[in-house]
Design a protein around this motif. Sequence first.
Motif, PDB file in Angstrom:
ATOM      1  N   SER A 149       0.812  -1.229   0.000  1.00 61.68           N
ATOM      2  CA  SER A 149       0.000   0.000   0.000  1.00 61.68           C
ATOM      3  C   SER A 149       0.842   1.273   0.000  1.00 61.68           C
ATOM      4  O   SER A 149       0.312   2.361  -0.207  1.00 61.68           O
ATOM      5  CB  SER A 149      -0.937   0.006   1.222  1.00 61.68           C
ATOM      6  OG  SER A 149      -0.244   0.341   2.411  1.00 61.68           O
ATOM      7  N   LEU A 150       2.166   1.144   0.206  1.00 61.62           N
ATOM      8  CA  LEU A 150       3.055   2.311   0.128  1.00 61.62           C
ATOM      9  C   LEU A 150       3.372   2.600  -1.344  1.00 61.62           C
ATOM     10  O   LEU A 150       4.531   2.710  -1.745  1.00 61.62           O
ATOM     11  CB  LEU A 150       4.351   2.047   0.908  1.00 61.62           C
ATOM     12  CG  LEU A 150       4.205   1.711   2.386  1.00 61.62           C
ATOM     13  CD1 LEU A 150       5.562   1.373   2.996  1.00 61.62           C
ATOM     14  CD2 LEU A 150       3.562   2.876   3.137  1.00 61.62           C
ATOM     15  N   CYS A 151       2.333   2.697  -2.131  1.00 59.19           N
ATOM     16  CA  CYS A 151       2.482   2.721  -3.592  1.00 59.19           C
ATOM     17  C   CYS A 151       2.471   4.124  -4.185  1.00 59.19           C
ATOM     18  O   CYS A 151       2.650   4.287  -5.383  1.00 59.19           O
ATOM     19  CB  CYS A 151       1.379   1.877  -4.243  1.00 59.19           C
ATOM     20  SG  CYS A 151      -0.299   2.417  -3.833  1.00 59.19           S
ATOM     21  N   ILE A 152       2.263   5.113  -3.366  1.00 64.36           N
ATOM     22  CA  ILE A 152       2.163   6.477  -3.893  1.00 64.36           C
ATOM     23  C   ILE A 152       3.492   7.212  -3.725  1.00 64.36           C
ATOM     24  O   ILE A 152       3.558   8.437  -3.893  1.00 64.36           O
ATOM     25  CB  ILE A 152       1.014   7.245  -3.178  1.00 64.36           C
ATOM     26  CG1 ILE A 152       0.406   8.314  -4.116  1.00 64.36           C
ATOM     27  CG2 ILE A 152       1.483   7.859  -1.867  1.00 64.36           C
ATOM     28  CD1 ILE A 152      -0.381   7.757  -5.242  1.00 64.36           C
ATOM     29  N   ILE A 187       1.516  -0.532 -13.191  1.00 66.58           N
ATOM     30  CA  ILE A 187       1.989  -1.024 -11.892  1.00 66.58           C
ATOM     31  C   ILE A 187       0.873  -0.932 -10.851  1.00 66.58           C
ATOM     32  O   ILE A 187       0.705  -1.841 -10.020  1.00 66.58           O
ATOM     33  CB  ILE A 187       3.231  -0.239 -11.442  1.00 66.58           C
ATOM     34  CG1 ILE A 187       4.360  -0.435 -12.449  1.00 66.58           C
ATOM     35  CG2 ILE A 187       3.690  -0.685 -10.050  1.00 66.58           C
ATOM     36  CD1 ILE A 187       5.573   0.452 -12.220  1.00 66.58           C
ATOM     37  N   TYR A 188       0.070   0.129 -10.888  1.00 62.13           N
ATOM     38  CA  TYR A 188      -1.045   0.249  -9.953  1.00 62.13           C
ATOM     39  C   TYR A 188      -2.104  -0.821 -10.214  1.00 62.13           C
ATOM     40  O   TYR A 188      -2.730  -1.326  -9.280  1.00 62.13           O
ATOM     41  CB  TYR A 188      -1.663   1.648 -10.032  1.00 62.13           C
ATOM     42  CG  TYR A 188      -0.832   2.707  -9.361  1.00 62.13           C
ATOM     43  CD1 TYR A 188      -0.218   2.462  -8.138  1.00 62.13           C
ATOM     44  CD2 TYR A 188      -0.652   3.964  -9.943  1.00 62.13           C
ATOM     45  CE1 TYR A 188       0.562   3.430  -7.527  1.00 62.13           C
ATOM     46  CE2 TYR A 188       0.121   4.941  -9.322  1.00 62.13           C
ATOM     47  CZ  TYR A 188       0.727   4.663  -8.115  1.00 62.13           C
ATOM     48  OH  TYR A 188       1.489   5.614  -7.495  1.00 62.13           O
ATOM     49  N   PHE A 217      -6.415   1.109 -12.288  1.00 64.29           N
ATOM     50  CA  PHE A 217      -6.272   2.078 -13.383  1.00 64.29           C
ATOM     51  C   PHE A 217      -6.675   3.485 -12.924  1.00 64.29           C
ATOM     52  O   PHE A 217      -6.019   4.467 -13.267  1.00 64.29           O
ATOM     53  CB  PHE A 217      -7.126   1.653 -14.576  1.00 64.29           C
ATOM     54  CG  PHE A 217      -7.144   2.659 -15.702  1.00 64.29           C
ATOM     55  CD1 PHE A 217      -6.091   2.717 -16.606  1.00 64.29           C
ATOM     56  CD2 PHE A 217      -8.201   3.548 -15.838  1.00 64.29           C
ATOM     57  CE1 PHE A 217      -6.095   3.660 -17.629  1.00 64.29           C
ATOM     58  CE2 PHE A 217      -8.211   4.485 -16.855  1.00 64.29           C
ATOM     59  CZ  PHE A 217      -7.153   4.546 -17.757  1.00 64.29           C
ATOM     60  N   LEU A 218      -7.733   3.560 -12.135  1.00 62.79           N
ATOM     61  CA  LEU A 218      -8.236   4.858 -11.674  1.00 62.79           C
ATOM     62  C   LEU A 218      -7.186   5.601 -10.856  1.00 62.79           C
ATOM     63  O   LEU A 218      -6.993   6.811 -11.026  1.00 62.79           O
ATOM     64  CB  LEU A 218      -9.500   4.662 -10.831  1.00 62.79           C
ATOM     65  CG  LEU A 218     -10.107   5.930 -10.217  1.00 62.79           C
ATOM     66  CD1 LEU A 218     -10.650   6.845 -11.310  1.00 62.79           C
ATOM     67  CD2 LEU A 218     -11.210   5.573  -9.217  1.00 62.79           C
ATOM     68  N   LEU A 219      -6.494   4.880  -9.972  1.00 69.69           N
ATOM     69  CA  LEU A 219      -5.464   5.528  -9.159  1.00 69.69           C
ATOM     70  C   LEU A 219      -4.382   6.125 -10.052  1.00 69.69           C
ATOM     71  O   LEU A 219      -4.012   7.299  -9.916  1.00 69.69           O
ATOM     72  CB  LEU A 219      -4.855   4.532  -8.169  1.00 69.69           C
ATOM     73  CG  LEU A 219      -3.721   5.077  -7.284  1.00 69.69           C
ATOM     74  CD1 LEU A 219      -4.187   6.273  -6.464  1.00 69.69           C
ATOM     75  CD2 LEU A 219      -3.159   3.986  -6.380  1.00 69.69           C
ATOM     76  N   GLY A 220      -3.888   5.313 -10.995  1.00 73.39           N
ATOM     77  CA  GLY A 220      -2.831   5.791 -11.884  1.00 73.39           C
ATOM     78  C   GLY A 220      -3.285   6.934 -12.772  1.00 73.39           C
ATOM     79  O   GLY A 220      -2.572   7.928 -12.950  1.00 73.39           O
ATOM     80  N   PHE A 221      -4.483   6.799 -13.336  1.00 81.27           N
ATOM     81  CA  PHE A 221      -4.986   7.816 -14.264  1.00 81.27           C
ATOM     82  C   PHE A 221      -5.261   9.140 -13.553  1.00 81.27           C
ATOM     83  O   PHE A 221      -4.944  10.217 -14.071  1.00 81.27           O
ATOM     84  CB  PHE A 221      -6.258   7.314 -14.950  1.00 81.27           C
ATOM     85  CG  PHE A 221      -6.797   8.258 -15.996  1.00 81.27           C
ATOM     86  CD1 PHE A 221      -6.102   8.489 -17.173  1.00 81.27           C
ATOM     87  CD2 PHE A 221      -7.994   8.930 -15.790  1.00 81.27           C
ATOM     88  CE1 PHE A 221      -6.584   9.365 -18.135  1.00 81.27           C
ATOM     89  CE2 PHE A 221      -8.489   9.807 -16.736  1.00 81.27           C
ATOM     90  CZ  PHE A 221      -7.785  10.027 -17.913  1.00 81.27           C
ATOM     91  N   ILE A 480       8.230  -2.506 -15.579  1.00 83.64           N
ATOM     92  CA  ILE A 480       9.012  -1.345 -16.030  1.00 83.64           C
ATOM     93  C   ILE A 480       9.872  -1.721 -17.235  1.00 83.64           C
ATOM     94  O   ILE A 480       9.958  -0.959 -18.216  1.00 83.64           O
ATOM     95  CB  ILE A 480       9.881  -0.794 -14.883  1.00 83.64           C
ATOM     96  CG1 ILE A 480       8.987  -0.253 -13.764  1.00 83.64           C
ATOM     97  CG2 ILE A 480      10.822   0.303 -15.389  1.00 83.64           C
ATOM     98  CD1 ILE A 480       9.741   0.151 -12.506  1.00 83.64           C
ATOM     99  N   PHE A 481      10.500  -2.901 -17.200  1.00 84.51           N
ATOM    100  CA  PHE A 481      11.315  -3.351 -18.333  1.00 84.51           C
ATOM    101  C   PHE A 481      10.474  -3.502 -19.600  1.00 84.51           C
ATOM    102  O   PHE A 481      10.906  -3.132 -20.695  1.00 84.51           O
ATOM    103  CB  PHE A 481      11.998  -4.681 -18.003  1.00 84.51           C
ATOM    104  CG  PHE A 481      13.189  -4.550 -17.104  1.00 84.51           C
ATOM    105  CD1 PHE A 481      14.184  -3.617 -17.364  1.00 84.51           C
ATOM    106  CD2 PHE A 481      13.323  -5.355 -15.983  1.00 84.51           C
ATOM    107  CE1 PHE A 481      15.289  -3.487 -16.537  1.00 84.51           C
ATOM    108  CE2 PHE A 481      14.422  -5.231 -15.150  1.00 84.51           C
ATOM    109  CZ  PHE A 481      15.407  -4.292 -15.425  1.00 84.51           C
TER     110      PHE A 481
END
Length: 491
Positions: A149-152, A187-188, A217-221, A480-481
């Motif tokens: 959850s430490l994703c931000i 990634i999210y 997707f919503l978090l990233g977008f 990422i790669f």
Amino acid sequence: MLKIIFALLPLLSILFMIFVLKKSSILTGITACIITTVIAISPVFNTSIKILPEPITKSFLTTSIIVYILFFGILLFHLMEKAGAIDGIASSITTATNDKIYQVLILALGLSPLIEAVSGFGLAVIVIAPILIALGYSPIQSSVIALISLCIIPWGTLALGTIIGATLGDIPLQELGMGSALMSIPIYVYFAVLVAYIGAGKEALKESIFQVLFIGFLLGFSVWICNRFASVELAGIFGSLTVIVVIFLLIKLKSKGSNLTQESPISFLKNVSPYLLLILLLFTSRIIHPIKNFLSGIFNISIEKYNFQLALLYSPGFFLMLVCLFTLFLFRLNRSAIIDSIKLTINKCYPVILTTFLYIVVSEIMSEAKMIEILSSTAAQSFGQFFIFIAPLIGATGGFLTGSNTASNTMFIRLQTETAVQVGISPVLIACAQNVSSSFMTMVNPSRVALSCSVCKISTLENDIQNKLAFVGIGTLTIIFIELAIIYSLF
């Protein structure tokens, strides 16, 4: 060859002391500063000792920007914690639904990123893990979910690491923020699937797969939208609050009314009002040009010699300070609570501030002695355009070892961007790869894992949790790669 070996020694000493000797980041930074200084003034580089005060002064000035934001960000968290606002937000969220998918998504991709965006330091683990255990999740599940959850982190403490990365890498902040957000979207989605699977199981994930993918997707977008149209500093708060609001709407649609609205929407709004005020202040200062021009045009500290500028009233630190004052009056905190909050803030701030200062000193001395120039030239000659695939490994190493995107960017982003220029790759792309890989690998950092295991009271299983997070990190780097491979093949 001798110069290359000696230029590598400061970075190798940092890796050796943290990874092999397991020394503290402060002792590591002090040792690295001494080693870098000795190498710089040695006959190998023959740098005059008279110019060393300049990189130290530059480092002090850069660190002052961090202090301004960091102190009030941590203070806001502790003031809200003393007021019971953090517990109130958590209670409202956890009582809104019994659906495990929604519970884990709203905690891991909503509340935790919200706390991390303003406070940083992995403090969200301390809040999220106990809530998960109280909801019936096992300590192992709770520990792993809390770490994911430490994703931000690219936008943690109002994007502090990204701001420092843009400053040291000489990259436009908005471009770094937008690029990092685009790379983070897949990634999210990956993280959303992971936490849903860990928290609710395979069958529940299958039944709700579209909702899970949508929330990821919503978090990233939403983070990208904020980077693009509002501000980089605000993106973490905006993205996490968007996720919380949308999940509450989904819960309401599913259950024809959630416990949140039946309980006390006024109480919930009061608890989140400091965050809402912070969004309002940052948004208006970044979007409304007369306000932006006014705030950025007065009370500026500018030192041309060191290319330093700090707009005191335009910095996120100023708005965090205002929100801290608002929180004091809103919750009517007493003197004891305020003093305790300040003490806790100082205790958490000073190790990170000192460590960051020391790493910036290392970076500035290496730059002054032309060590970074030599290393970037060597990397360019050795890897050429394939350096694009080396950049995430460098960033991941920094994030894993330091547990801080700010420290990792301080150590490596200048090397990364200078190498990119030499091999003809976009320095913005390489900076984004550094920023994202560094940020997401901080959750695998041993000290973060130890914190999570301690909170969940499973310290004896620390190695098991570390191994599980290592697989999460490998999956993240693989994404990422793949992204970089697609970009490389297209351009």
